[in-house]
Scaffold this motif. Structure first.
Motif, PDB file in Angstrom:
ATOM      1  N   PRO A   4      -7.185   2.557  17.980  1.00 26.04           N
ATOM      2  CA  PRO A   4      -7.915   1.375  17.501  1.00 26.04           C
ATOM      3  C   PRO A   4      -8.113   1.367  16.000  1.00 26.04           C
ATOM      4  O   PRO A   4      -8.042   0.312  15.362  1.00 26.04           O
ATOM      5  N   ALA A   5      -8.355   2.541  15.412  1.00 28.19           N
ATOM      6  CA  ALA A   5      -8.517   2.609  13.958  1.00 28.19           C
ATOM      7  C   ALA A   5      -7.223   2.225  13.260  1.00 28.19           C
ATOM      8  O   ALA A   5      -7.231   1.486  12.272  1.00 28.19           O
ATOM      9  N   MET A   6      -6.086   2.722  13.787  1.00 29.87           N
ATOM     10  CA  MET A   6      -4.802   2.377  13.189  1.00 29.87           C
ATOM     11  C   MET A   6      -4.537   0.880  13.308  1.00 29.87           C
ATOM     12  O   MET A   6      -4.024   0.255  12.368  1.00 29.87           O
ATOM     13  N   LEU A   7      -4.897   0.293  14.458  1.00 29.01           N
ATOM     14  CA  LEU A   7      -4.700  -1.145  14.634  1.00 29.01           C
ATOM     15  C   LEU A   7      -5.568  -1.934  13.661  1.00 29.01           C
ATOM     16  O   LEU A   7      -5.120  -2.935  13.078  1.00 29.01           O
ATOM     17  N   ALA A   8      -6.814  -1.473  13.467  1.00 27.79           N
ATOM     18  CA  ALA A   8      -7.703  -2.158  12.533  1.00 27.79           C
ATOM     19  C   ALA A   8      -7.149  -2.102  11.110  1.00 27.79           C
ATOM     20  O   ALA A   8      -7.181  -3.093  10.370  1.00 27.79           O
ATOM     21  N   ILE A   9      -6.611  -0.942  10.736  1.00 28.64           N
ATOM     22  CA  ILE A   9      -6.026  -0.795   9.403  1.00 28.64           C
ATOM     23  C   ILE A   9      -4.782  -1.670   9.282  1.00 28.64           C
ATOM     24  O   ILE A   9      -4.568  -2.341   8.264  1.00 28.64           O
ATOM     25  N   PHE A  10      -3.945  -1.662  10.333  1.00 30.06           N
ATOM     26  CA  PHE A  10      -2.731  -2.483  10.321  1.00 30.06           C
ATOM     27  C   PHE A  10      -3.068  -3.953  10.114  1.00 30.06           C
ATOM     28  O   PHE A  10      -2.450  -4.641   9.289  1.00 30.06           O
ATOM     29  N   GLU A  11      -4.064  -4.456  10.839  1.00 28.79           N
ATOM     30  CA  GLU A  11      -4.431  -5.863  10.725  1.00 28.79           C
ATOM     31  C   GLU A  11      -5.024  -6.184   9.364  1.00 28.79           C
ATOM     32  O   GLU A  11      -4.927  -7.322   8.890  1.00 28.79           O
ATOM     33  N   SER A  12      -5.640  -5.195   8.735  1.00 30.02           N
ATOM     34  CA  SER A  12      -6.201  -5.414   7.408  1.00 30.02           C
ATOM     35  C   SER A  12      -5.132  -5.390   6.324  1.00 30.02           C
ATOM     36  O   SER A  12      -5.229  -6.098   5.325  1.00 30.02           O
ATOM     37  N   ILE A  13      -4.111  -4.559   6.533  1.00 27.42           N
ATOM     38  CA  ILE A  13      -3.037  -4.441   5.548  1.00 27.42           C
ATOM     39  C   ILE A  13      -2.009  -5.557   5.704  1.00 27.42           C
ATOM     40  O   ILE A  13      -1.372  -5.975   4.730  1.00 27.42           O
ATOM     41  N   LEU A  14      -1.856  -6.064   6.916  1.00 23.34           N
ATOM     42  CA  LEU A  14      -0.816  -7.053   7.196  1.00 23.34           C
ATOM     43  C   LEU A  14      -0.831  -8.253   6.238  1.00 23.34           C
ATOM     44  O   LEU A  14       0.246  -8.685   5.792  1.00 23.34           O
ATOM     45  N   PRO A  15      -2.001  -8.837   5.887  1.00 21.06           N
ATOM     46  CA  PRO A  15      -1.967  -9.964   4.949  1.00 21.06           C
ATOM     47  C   PRO A  15      -1.306  -9.639   3.618  1.00 21.06           C
ATOM     48  O   PRO A  15      -0.651 -10.495   3.012  1.00 21.06           O
ATOM     49  N   ILE A  16      -1.450  -8.405   3.173  1.00 24.07           N
ATOM     50  CA  ILE A  16      -0.842  -7.996   1.903  1.00 24.07           C
ATOM     51  C   ILE A  16       0.680  -8.052   2.016  1.00 24.07           C
ATOM     52  O   ILE A  16       1.375  -8.557   1.128  1.00 24.07           O
ATOM     53  N   PHE A  17       1.203  -7.564   3.134  1.00 25.61           N
ATOM     54  CA  PHE A  17       2.647  -7.580   3.313  1.00 25.61           C
ATOM     55  C   PHE A  17       3.163  -8.984   3.615  1.00 25.61           C
ATOM     56  O   PHE A  17       4.310  -9.308   3.298  1.00 25.61           O
ATOM     57  N   LEU A  18       2.332  -9.827   4.198  1.00 28.94           N
ATOM     58  CA  LEU A  18       2.736 -11.216   4.407  1.00 28.94           C
ATOM     59  C   LEU A  18       2.915 -11.932   3.069  1.00 28.94           C
ATOM     60  O   LEU A  18       3.817 -12.769   2.923  1.00 28.94           O
ATOM     61  N   ILE A  19       2.071 -11.596   2.088  1.00 28.79           N
ATOM     62  CA  ILE A  19       2.233 -12.184   0.754  1.00 28.79           C
ATOM     63  C   ILE A  19       3.529 -11.695   0.114  1.00 28.79           C
ATOM     64  O   ILE A  19       4.237 -12.452  -0.564  1.00 28.79           O
ATOM     65  N   ILE A  20       3.871 -10.419   0.343  1.00 30.34           N
ATOM     66  CA  ILE A  20       5.138  -9.889  -0.166  1.00 30.34           C
ATOM     67  C   ILE A  20       6.310 -10.637   0.466  1.00 30.34           C
ATOM     68  O   ILE A  20       7.280 -11.013  -0.217  1.00 30.34           O
ATOM     69  N   VAL A  21       6.226 -10.878   1.776  1.00 28.28           N
ATOM     70  CA  VAL A  21       7.276 -11.646   2.463  1.00 28.28           C
ATOM     71  C   VAL A  21       7.362 -13.055   1.887  1.00 28.28           C
ATOM     72  O   VAL A  21       8.464 -13.591   1.661  1.00 28.28           O
ATOM     73  N   LEU A  22       6.195 -13.659   1.623  1.00 28.20           N
ATOM     74  CA  LEU A  22       6.183 -14.995   1.021  1.00 28.20           C
ATOM     75  C   LEU A  22       6.918 -14.999  -0.313  1.00 28.20           C
ATOM     76  O   LEU A  22       7.701 -15.916  -0.603  1.00 28.20           O
TER      77      LEU A  22
END
Length: 330
Positions: free
Chosen positions: A17-35
């Protein structure tokens, strides 16, 4: 969403669960990179426009962000000496590890000298801008301060080592005078140094000026991440051979593990250990691409490794931070 800090989660049962929470928090940063990468493929601006964004980010936005981070940071209670020693020791160990592998690559022809110089760079360099974005998203201001100081401390040795290796394995001689001048005037170092000096001056910044600097700094993360994405080349990462995977595994798995162990051995505990692992878990930076081009290294190889590392980091960074969180919580 905020990251559960050390001590707030049970050591084993809550790891996933901690890894999932971190993943969901980091994901927006990588979505901006994809953008940023998607925008680069459109006609919204020319190649000159993208180069202009890179220059503005490098010379104005990120130095201002580092400056603002340092002058407002609270360093009380942080073991900065142990963390910075751990960073420098890890960089030295990684350099020896990569250089020691050359006799294995040379006889087989699995990597050319130019490719090996890019393997060295991409295994050691780190994208402090992604680290700053994650620090601001997940952690209190102390994390950003640690990242900013870490960037300032390791920029010089990383650049000197990179130039020496690329010049040795590339096809041209290095202009050491030019390299040293560029290192001394690096805007990231200047921004951190100015912030440190200002902390010791009485009175601080004039309030309207401080507000203006804050507004510029707030633009740095979003614009910088778009710039990072625009520089990636996804098509290049499908040349999946051992020479490409070697620096990927070293940078995303071995380096953060070594950094975590050294930091822990030096007595770094709690959130500080997580901040330290954050610095080591990010992918490599794109600025090594230009150095490879200037000194005759393999710039295309470097771009491929950088892209692959950035794509995989969306998974490896949450894993590294979750493990560090568990370790630091005892």
């Amino acid at each position: 969403m905020t990251l559960p800090m050390p001590g707030s989660i049970p050591p084993v049962r809550s790891a996933l669960p901690a890894m999932l929470a971190i993943f969901e928090s980091i994901l927006p940063i990588f979505l901006i990179i994809v953008l940023g990468n998607l925008l680069r493929r459109t006609s919204i601006t020319s190649d000159d426009g993208w180069r202009g964004l890179e220059q503005v980010s490098y010379w104005v936005l990120y130095p201002t962000l580092l400056f603002a981070t340092i002058i407002h940071a609270d360093f009380s209670g942080l073991r900065l000496d142990a963390m910075l020693i751990a960073l420098l020791a890890t960089i030295a160990i990684m350099a020896v590890l990569v250089l020691g592998s050359w006799p294995l690559w040379r006889p087989s022809g699995a990597a050319t000298p130019g490719e090996f110089s890019s393997m060295f760079q991409s295994a050691l360099r780190w994208n402090g801008f992604i680290a700053l974005a994650v620090a601001q998203k997940l952690f209190p201001p102390a994390a950003s301060a640690v990242v900013a100081l870490a960037m300032a401390v390791i920029i010089i040795p990383l650049n000197v080592m990179s130039v020496a290796v690329v010049a040795r394995f590339g096809s041209r001689d290095a202009d050491w005078g030019k390299v040293m001048r560029a290192t001394a005037t690096n805007p990231l170092i200047v921004g951190v140094a100015a912030g440190i000096v200002l902390r010791f001056l009485p009175g601080g910044l004039y309030a309207p000026l401080d507000d203006a600097i804050g507004l510029i700094a707030s633009a740095a993360i979003g614009m910088g991440l778009i710039s990072v994405g625009a520089g990636l080349r996804p098509a290049d990462m499908f040349r999946l051979r051992a020479a490409i995977w070697f620096p990927v595994v070293l940078k995303l798995a071995v380096l953060p593990a070594i950094l975590c162990l050294i930091g822990y051995g030096l007595g770094v505990r709690g959130p500080e250990l997580v901040y330290l692992v954050l610095c080591g878990s990010v992918p490599t930076a794109m600025n090594g691409y230009m150095l490879a081009r200037q000194l005759g290294g393999d710039a295309e190889f470097y771009a491929a490794v950088t892209t692959l590392q950035t794509v995989l980091a969306v998974l490896t960074m949450p894993a590294a931070l979750a493990i560090a969180t568990q370790l630091s919580s005892g």
